[in-house]
Write an enzyme that holds these catalytic residues in place. Structure first.
Site, PDB file in Angstrom:
ATOM      1  N   PRO A   2       0.386  -1.199  -0.387  1.00 49.16           N
ATOM      2  CA  PRO A   2      -0.158   0.174   0.249  1.00 49.16           C
ATOM      3  C   PRO A   2       0.696   1.221   0.234  1.00 49.16           C
ATOM      4  CG  PRO A   2      -0.388  -1.436   1.973  1.00 49.16           C
ATOM      5  CD  PRO A   2       0.520  -1.453   0.921  1.00 49.16           C
ATOM      6  N   GLU A   3       0.665   2.201  -1.190  1.00 47.08           N
ATOM      7  CA  GLU A   3       0.781   3.446  -0.900  1.00 47.08           C
ATOM      8  C   GLU A   3       0.087   4.445  -0.451  1.00 47.08           C
ATOM      9  OE1 GLU A   3       3.870   4.204  -4.040  1.00 47.08           O
ATOM     10  OE2 GLU A   3       4.278   1.655  -4.159  1.00 47.08           O
TER      11      GLU A   3
END
Ligand SMILES: [Zn+2]
Length: 268
Positions: A2-3
Site C-alpha cells: 500500500p502506498e
C-alpha cells in the site's frame, strides 16, 4: 504494497462505513491498549498523511495505524463474519451501532493517542500531494536539500514527500526520463515534485496505481515488476537491481537503461 494513494482510498471507504457513526463497541488487540473502550464514542472521520491513517473519535482520541507490507482493513455488514483463518491476526475491531463492523487485520502499527498529539506520529513527514495542505514549494526545497542522494531514494524518503512507495519511486523515474540512480542535484526539484504530485493524485482519484493508463493485468506499469521484459516505449530489456542505496528494506529497483539515462553521465 500500500502506498499513499491506496491508503487515501481506504480512508474514504472507512469514512463511508464509520464517519459520523456512534460505536456500539470496539477493541484493540494490542497489549498496551487492551483496556481501551469505544462504546458510545462517535467516529469523526479518517485522515491520511502519506501512508499513515488517522481515525479520529469525538472524545479527543485518535487511532494511528500504518499497514506497512501486509496490513488490511475489512468492512463487514451486520451479521457477516470474518473468515476464521483471519481471526488470530485481527488487531482492531470497531463496531458501529446497527453495523457495519470494521476489522483491522495484521496491522503492524496500532497506536491510540490524543488527537492533539498527532504531530508526534506524523509531524516528521514531508508534504503529501493528496492533502489540501500540499505544498509544492516545500516539497521542492526538501528535494533540493537531498542533493547528493539518488532519485529513487529521495522519492522513497517520507520526510521529503509523504506517500510514495517503491512502485511510485520506480514509475516516476521512468516518467521523468532519468535513471533512478541520478543524484537529485542534477534534476529540476520542482519538476520532480510536480510530476510526483500529479501522478499520485491521478491514481487516488482514478485508476489506482495504473501508471500507463492501461488497466489490463500485466499492462499497468512501465518498469516496476518487469525485469528483463521489453520496455514499453523502446523495447530495451528492463533492468533490475536488488537494492536501493541506504534502504534497509532492500527493495528492488527497475529501469530502462535507454529511456532513463543517468543525468550525471556516470555509467551504472
Ligand atoms: Zn525504454
Amino acid at each position: 504494497m500500500p502506498e499513499g494513494d491506496t491508503v487515501w482510498r481506504l480512508a474514504r471507504r472507512l469514512d463511508a462505513a464509520l464517519a459520523g457513526r456512534v460505536l456500539a463497541g470496539g477493541e484493540l488487540r494490542v497489549a498496551r491498549y487492551a483496556t481501551s473502550r469505544f462504546e458510545t464514542v462517535t467516529v469523526i472521520g479518517h485522515d491520511t498523511v502519506g501512508k499513515h491513517l488517522l481515525t479520529r473519535f469525538d472524545d479527543g482520541r485518535t487511532l494511528h495505524t500504518h499497514l506497512r507490507m501486509d496490513g488490511s482493513w475489512s468492512v463487514l455488514a451486520d451479521g457477516k463474519r470474518l473468515p476464521r483463518r483471519v481471526h488470530p491476526t485481527v488487531r482492531i475491531v470497531l463496531e458501529a451501532v446497527g453495523g457495519p463492523t470494521v476489522y483491522g487485520v495484521a496491522i503492524p502499527v496500532v497506536e491510540l493517542l490524543r488527537t492533539r498529539d498527532e504531530p508526534h506520529v506524523v509531524g516528521h513527514l514531508g508534504p503529501d500531494p493528496l492533502r489540501a495542505d500540499w505544498d509544492l514549494d516545500e516539497a521542492a526545497r526538501r528535494i533540493e536539500r537531498s542533493a547528493g542522494r539518488p532519485l529513487v531514494a529521495v522519492l522513497l524518503d517520507q520526510r521529503v514527500i509523504a506517500g510514495l512507495g517503491n512502485l511510485w519511486a520506480n514509475e516516476l523515474a521512468f516518467l521523468l526520463g532519468t535513471s533512478p540512480w541520478t543524484p537529485v542535484a542534477h534534476l529540476d526539484a520542482r519538476a520532480v515534485a510536480s510530476v510526483a504530485a500529479r501522478a499520485l493524485s491521478a491514481s487516488a482519484h482514478g485508476l489506482l496505481q495504473v501508471t500507463t493508463g492501461d488497466p489490463r493485468r500485466g499492462h499497468e506499469h512501465f518498469v516496476a515488476g518487469r525485469a528483463h521484459q521489453p520496455c514499453r516505449r523502446c523495447g530495451t530489456p528492463v533492468r533490475v537491481r536488488a537494492e536501493t542505496t541506504g534502504d534497509p528494506q532492500q527493495r528492488r529497483t527497475w529501469w530502462c537503461p535507454t529511456c532513463q539515462p543517468s543525468a550525471d553521465r556516470v555509467a551504472h
